[in-house]
Design an enzyme around this catalytic site. Structure first.
Site, PDB file in Angstrom:
ATOM      1  CG  HIS A   5      -2.248  -1.463   1.180  1.00 17.42           C
ATOM      2  ND1 HIS A   5      -1.026  -2.562   2.239  1.00 17.42           N
ATOM      3  CD2 HIS A   5      -2.578  -1.787   0.891  1.00 17.42           C
ATOM      4  CE1 HIS A   5      -2.479  -3.337   2.036  1.00 17.42           C
ATOM      5  NE2 HIS A   5      -3.151  -3.224   1.202  1.00 17.42           N
ATOM      6  CB  THR A  91     -13.058  16.083  12.890  1.00 18.71           C
ATOM      7  OG1 THR A  91     -13.017  14.810  11.880  1.00 18.71           O
ATOM      8  CG2 THR A  91     -12.614  17.138  12.113  1.00 18.71           C
ATOM      9  CD  GLU A 182     -10.417   7.400  12.202  1.00 20.53           C
ATOM     10  OE1 GLU A 182     -10.814   8.418  12.798  1.00 20.53           O
ATOM     11  OE2 GLU A 182     -10.867   6.868  10.893  1.00 20.53           O
ATOM     12  CB  SER A 204     -16.165  18.060  12.741  1.00 21.77           C
ATOM     13  OG  SER A 204     -16.485  16.741  12.910  1.00 21.77           O
ATOM     14  CG  ASP A 205     -19.764  16.006  13.199  1.00 20.01           C
ATOM     15  OD1 ASP A 205     -20.429  16.005  12.259  1.00 20.01           O
ATOM     16  OD2 ASP A 205     -18.538  15.064  12.404  1.00 20.01           O
TER      17      ASP A 205
HETATM   18  N1  HPA Z   1     -18.357   9.595  15.147  1.00 26.53           N
HETATM   19  C1  HPA Z   1     -17.466   8.992  14.766  1.00 26.53           C
HETATM   20  N2  HPA Z   1     -16.327   9.856  13.855  1.00 26.53           N
HETATM   21  C2  HPA Z   1     -16.031  11.385  13.841  1.00 26.53           C
HETATM   22  C3  HPA Z   1     -17.992  11.815  14.441  1.00 26.53           C
HETATM   23  C4  HPA Z   1     -18.829  11.260  14.341  1.00 26.53           C
HETATM   24  O1  HPA Z   1     -19.669  11.893  15.203  1.00 26.53           O
HETATM   25  N3  HPA Z   1     -17.112  13.164  13.824  1.00 26.53           N
HETATM   26  C5  HPA Z   1     -16.032  13.074  13.067  1.00 26.53           C
HETATM   27  N4  HPA Z   1     -15.474  12.009  14.037  1.00 26.53           N
END
Ligand code: HPA
Length: 237
Positions: A5, A91, A182, A204-205
């Protein structure tokens, strides 16, 4: 020596590799944060580069999404390219009200719903923890450059699209600071192979109030995280 890879030459990588999930992020980092960078991998477009940050040789390579992808690349980097230090720059989702979009979270360790570490660890629970010196360096670097960070436990999931409300409550109750896909695997494979790892993420969320970062907001928090990661790389001997 090329692996299935990675088609880089033996000495192409630094022993320190910064790893975002997205190959175009790796390219952006090489172009905007490193001097004299060269592209050293293109297999499956999992782009990798080596360059210099303040005269320190540093590589950057995407690890893709999820534990199987990240663990595969990291294993090949450690075994075939003598990489010793992995810094994930990713993120994550948040499940607590005191952790907001754009916040930066440093993972001391990570729980998981993945079986990956159990497969390796004789079906027992492996406590997937980051390298103490790297964590300490990142926390110190953040303090020196006046960036606030949260430091604590992660939950690494195999399922991004999961609306399990009961699990969200449990994650909140157990003081999970970030949800990603990860970190537990990265801490597992680096432990197995006697390498060192640190995982830093920007939120990010928000999994409770469903907020998401706009792409513009992603940029500024990404810069702070990069600054911490690169200053941490400088402390590695
Ligand atoms: N869940 C899993 N992995 C992520 C998320 C999430 O809400 N946001 C960014 N990586």
């Amino acid at each position: 020596m090329p692996t299935p890879h990675i088609n880089s030459n033996k000495n192409d990588f630094s022993d320190i590799v910064l790893m975002p999930g997205d190959p175009l992020r790796a390219k952006y980092i090489a172009e905007n944060y490193l001097n004299n960078s060269n592209q050293i991998n293109n297999v499956r477009l999992m782009l990798a580069y080596t360059g210099f940050y303040k005269n320190k040789k540093v590589s950057v390579m995407s690890h893709g999404i999820g534990i199987p992808s990240a663990a595969l690349y990291i294993r090949e980097l450690i075994v075939e390219y003598n990489v010793k230090h992995i810094i994930r720059i990713g993120t994550c989702g948040a499940v607590r009200n005191d952790i907001k979009l754009r916040d930066i979270v440093i993972s001391m360790g990570a729980c998981t719903d993945s079986k990956f570490n159990r497969i390796k660890f004789n079906n027992h629970d492996f406590a997937a923890i980051g390298n103490f010196n790297m964590i300490r360096s990142a926390v110190d670097a953040a303090k020196n450059i006046n960036i606030e960070v949260h430091v604590g436990n992660f939950f690494t999931t195999d399922s991004f699209y999961n609306n399990d409300q009961k699990m969200l409550k449990i994650l909140n109750q157990y003081n999970i600071l970030g949800v990603d896909m990860e970190t537990a695997g990265i801490y597992g494979v680096t432990s197995e192979l006697n390498a060192e790892a640190l995982s830093i993420c920007t939120v990010s969320d928000h999994l409770i109030n469903k907020d998401k970062l706009s792409s513009k907001d992603r940029e500024s928090s990404f810069h702070d995280m990069m600054h911490i990661a690169l200053e941490t790389a400088l402390t590695i001997k």
